[in-house]
Design a protein around this motif. Structure first.
Motif, short mmCIF file in Angstrom:
data_model
loop_
_atom_site.label_atom_id
_atom_site.label_comp_id
_atom_site.label_asym_id
_atom_site.label_seq_id
_atom_site.Cartn_x
_atom_site.Cartn_y
_atom_site.Cartn_z
N PHE A 59 0.85 -1.20 0.00
CA PHE A 59 0.00 0.00 0.00
C PHE A 59 0.88 1.24 0.00
CE2 PHE A 59 -2.08 3.47 2.26
CZ PHE A 59 -3.33 3.53 1.63
N ALA A 60 0.55 2.19 -0.84
CA ALA A 60 1.29 3.46 -0.85
C ALA A 60 0.32 4.60 -1.10
CB ALA A 60 2.36 3.44 -1.94
N SER A 61 0.42 5.66 -0.29
CA SER A 61 -0.45 6.83 -0.52
C SER A 61 0.39 8.03 -0.94
CB SER A 61 -1.25 7.16 0.74
OG SER A 61 -0.42 7.75 1.71
N THR A 334 -5.73 8.10 2.62
CA THR A 334 -4.49 7.72 3.32
C THR A 334 -4.56 6.32 3.91
OG1 THR A 334 -5.16 8.65 5.45
CG2 THR A 334 -4.07 10.14 3.92
#
Lengths: 458, 426
Positions: A59-61, A334
């Motif tokens: 996961f990357a925001s 986020t």
């Protein structure tokens, strides 16, 4: 946006990838004490990438679309690291490929109501609270209005743009005399219109009156009682006591919990039916598509007392071999989605309120919701206030009413379900995994529960 | 960010706060590695005072400073009336808050730490569903205003947690602990020891009759008990007329052993900052001194209303404490337990945070409580609730504080032993 997200999602080179991008505008107005406390406009803007490889997630925001490619690479790299270590298999329940743009049918679009008008309405409520009685020393008003455009694309070809409105509000009064301080509030909320904020004066006056009366009310005496919960508290109960337990991300890799929650298990009497749904656009839990791009559907959890379903993400449904429910939700860009409730409801029964109290020798009528918590097995929730029930009649007003119990025992102990269905909304929301407050609602009747533990004084 | 200031009307003053956060971590659930995450967040907040009225706009969109100013100007005619100006240039002391080692920690290292934590509890009992997490955060914050204040700082935070769920039929036991530090110096052995000790104490269940008992609250639960004091000594509660302590400052309210401090100046503490969200240097505030309420926490607005100076606790939404410290006693926990004939020690509660703090009543479900019989732990109690009143119990029913303290989040507390706590059971 479709082309930007659609192209980027193909770069991941993993089993599955999705991108969710959000542009929101949030207007917050709060009053504390005798006047305005804060007026704020927030403009959250950003997105995230979620990648799945051999059963492992990354996961990357990010905040800038310029960083989208880097986020895809980061999420994919993380997924490979996790998947290679797990050596598992990616199991997502198949979901229809969807291309859609959804805009709610507004009853009163808040963009069409000027800020002047919103302030005029809120100032009117402030004056009503402060002018009610000299014992009212402060008002607390919260108005949050969030309008979002959520863009979603996944590597299977789904692309959805959803416009979402979330209005959550509470209007409250604090009464004080010496060291005694009491607060009462009412809640308002909607996913389709500012009209939820209109005509609150009658309810507000009732709350102010209760705040003043509660100054002289005793703390409820601790003990075990037959408790009648009003629809608002029943909504909190079904959310805390049962809803969280039916979220499949608790059970899908936990065989002991899965066994305790085996479908077909009898949990209550045949008067009890519980479901969770994205329907009911007037309430804050309204949702057409969840944050995995899955259309929401009404999900029966308990039918006639029997456990018949649970809430799922694509992964939990895939691993448990059950149907999708559209329950994967994230607080904002986020966070990754978790399995969450939407509108959690108890189907109405046939009992009138009079029927529910008439044979109670000593009990408690618990009214309103003040927050709650669960750990799966046990729950705790707070009522706004209560009335003792003595010899089948409502008696004295009591305050500081907190109820607790074992989830399974308490469900068995629900012996009456009312015919007075009502919705619960407010300024707060549900918390899970650090994501709070997520808009949820309850639509429930009054319920009667035997042998509830009530905390309080000696 | 100065771009926005250039377009400011002449009769206005403004402040821009920027907080850039990078967070990354790994998590283990259900006794297995579950995944990783990486988040970047860049939040800008513009506060504007125009014609004596305050409005606020926040955003995360890159290059959106002018949009923030436009939003704040649109709201300004409705804004909150304020009687203060943003502070000018001021001296603040640099505090050591960032550790470069934290920034270097990568996913493989975190996975190894998490796996080691996970295995420690699985070695005790392979039937538990163990969970662990390891996370790091790097924060850069800056504040600049049109009156001349300019400051910035960096912080690092490193966290690790270990816990488990143990389900037998319909009996659910959940337990866990976490530790945080500004550096990569967490004592993992201590974390494992605490969690394993909790599991061994709680594995067997027992029962307890309803009544009033001496109860020891573990440090992680003490925040619920001090909430009435902290809420009542908040400048906003005082100026809003809802604090019951407004007229009790300087009076002996509690047992003389109660001293409660707020301190934002401590170096190498995750909750410290050199200046608050409004540009006022942080300081140590003695909230309650030997049982006497002394200090009200203020920000610029509440200080102005109370005719005092800001205590450096501004958060933009009202005053908040930085690190709350309840001074410990001299008795070891072991002795506090040994001195109890029949009572409870509480490690976990649910719903104790709900309710009106200003009345002092605190109650909640005991989600992880252990019965004490003749000075020894005798198993886990279930289906019970505690009720007490902080104003009353810290005055008349304080048995004592342990000499051991535990720091968690924004607080450092000892174990607190209180007598005459109502325990209700099913």
């Amino acid at each position: 946006m479709k082309d930007i997200l659609g192209s980027a999602v193909k770069l991941a080179g993993v089993d599955y990838c999705e991108i969710r991008f959000e542009e929101s505008e949030l207007l917050s107005i709060s009053y504390q004490g005798k006047g305005l406390d804060r007026i704020t406009r927030d403009t959250p803007y950003g997105g995230n990438v979620r990648a799945l490889y051999k059963g492992g997630w990354g996961f990357a925001s990010f905040n800038s679309l310029d960083d989208l490619k880097g986020a895809v690479e980061s999420a994919a790299k993380q997924a490979r690291l996790t998947g290679d270590r797990q050596g598992g298999e990616s199991k997502l329940a198949p979901a229809p490929v969807v291309e859609d743009e959804h805009i709610p049918e507004y009853t009163l679009d808040p963009r069409g109501v000027s800020l002047d008008e919103k302030m005029r309405i809120l100032n009117g409520y402030l004056d009503a609270i402060l002018g009610y009685d000299s014992a009212i020393t402060a008002a607390q008003i919260v108005y949050n209005e969030r309008l979002s455009n959520i863009y979603f694309a996944n590597s299977e070809g789904t692309y959805i743009k959803q416009e979402k409105l979330d209005i959550g509000s509470s209007l409250g009064a604090t009464a004080r005399r010496g060291m005694t301080t009491v607060s009462k509030r009412i809640g308002r909320g909607s996913s389709i219109g500012f009209d939820c904020m209109l005509n609150a004066y009658d309810d507000l006056r009732e709350a102010c009156g209760l705040a003043v009366r509660l100054l002289d009310a005793p703390q409820v005496k601790a003990g075990v009682y037959t408790v009648v919960c009003d629809p608002a508290l029943a909504g909190l109960f079904v959310h805390e006591a049962f809803g969280h337990l039916s979220e499949a991300d608790n059970a899908y890799k936990n065989p002991q919990l899965a066994k305790a929650m085996t479908l077909g298990r009898v949990l209550g009497r045949d008067i009890l039916t519980i479901y969770d749904t994205g329907e009911y656009s007037k309430n804050r839990g309204y949702l057409k598509y969840d944050d995995e791009g899955v259309a929401t559907r009404r999900t029966y959890l308990v039918k006639d007392g029997v456990l018949v379903g649970r809430l799922h993400s694509r992964e939990t449904a895939g691993i448990m071999g059950e149907e999708l429910t559209g329950s994967a939700r994230a607080l904002n860009y986020t966070f990754p989605p978790l399995v969450r409730m939407r509108n959690t409801c108890i189907a109405p029964g046939e009992s009138s309120f009079e029927d529910m109290i008439k044979d109670v020798k000593l009990g408690l009528y618990a009214v309103g919701s003040g927050g709650g918590q669960t750990n799966g097995e046990m729950f705790n929730f707070m009522a706004g206030h209560g009335f003792m029930i003595r010899d089948g009649k409502l008696a004295e007003l009591v305050k500081d009413v907190k109820l607790m119990g074992n989830v399974f025992t308490t469900l068995e102990n629900i012996d009456m379900v009312g015919n007075d269905l009502d919705a619960r909304d407010g300024a707060g929301g549900c918390g899970k995994g650090g994501q709070m407050p997520l808009p949820t609602s309850g639509l429930c009747p009054s319920i009667r529960i035997q042998n509830v533990i009530v905390g309080g004084g000696k | 960010m100065a771009v926005a200031f250039k377009n400011l009307p002449k009769d206005a003053q403004a402040e821009i706060h920027r907080r850039t956060t990078r967070s990354w971590g790994v998590r283990f659930q259900n006794s297995m590695f579950e995944g990783t995450s990486h988040s970047s967040h860049d939040l800008k907040t513009l506060r504007l005072i125009k014609s004596g009225k305050m409005s606020v706009a926040t955003g995360t969109k890159p290059g959106s400073e002018d949009e923030l100013l436009k939003s704040a100007l649109e709201l300004s005619k409705y804004g909150t009336s304020v009687g203060y100006d943003f502070p000018g240039a001021s001296e603040f002391e640099e505090i050591e808050l960032a550790n470069s080692d934290v920034v270097e920690i990568d996913f493989p290292e975190m996975i190894d730490i998490g796996d080691d934590l996970l295995q420690s509890i699985l070695r005790v009992d392979k039937n538990v569903r163990a969970s662990a997490s390891v996370g790091a955060q790097e924060v850069e914050a800056s504040l600049v205003n049109t009156n001349g204040f300019s400051g910035k700082y960096k912080k690092t935070v490193f966290r690790a947690s270990l816990g488990a769920q143990y389900i037998q039929g319909d009996d659910f036991l959940r337990f866990g602990e976490f530790k945080s530090s500004w550096a990569n110096d967490i004592d993992y052995d201590d974390l494992k020891k605490e969690v394993i000790r909790l599991f061994e104490w709680a594995k067997e269940t027992t029962d307890i009759k309803a009544g009033t008992y001496p109860v020891i609250f573990a440090p992680g639960q003490v925040g619920h008990l001090t909430r009435p004091f902290i809420a009542s000594l908040n400048g906003k509660a005082v100026t809003r007329g809802i604090s019951p302590l407004e007229e009790r400052i300087g009076q002996q309210l509690l047992d003389p052993r109660v001293t409660l401090i707020d301190d934002g100046t401590l170096p190498r503490e995750v909750s410290s900052v050199p200046f608050d969200r409004e540009g006022v240097p942080t300081q140590m505030n003695v909230l309650i001194d030997k049982g006497v309420p002394k200090q009200i926490l203020t920000d610029l607005e509440t200080a102005k209303q109370l005719g005092s100076r800001s205590t450096g606790n501004g958060r933009g939404t009202g005053p908040e404490p930085h690190r709350v410290i309840l001074l410990p006693g001299e008795v070891p926990l072991e002795q506090l337990i040994a001195d109890i004939g029949l009572g409870v020690i509480v490690f976990g509660t649910m719903g104790a945070w709900t309710g009106n703090p200003f009345g002092g009543n605190v109650s909640g479900t005991i989600s992880l409580g252990l019965k004490i019989v003749n000075g020894k732990i005798a198993g886990r109690v279930k289906n019970c609730m505690f009720s007490m009143n902080s104003f009353k119990h810290f005055k008349d029913h304080l048995i004592g504080f342990s000499k051991e303290v535990k720091a968690a989040g924004g607080a450092t507390y000892p174990y607190v032993a209180l007598d005459d706590v109502v325990v209700t059971t099913g």
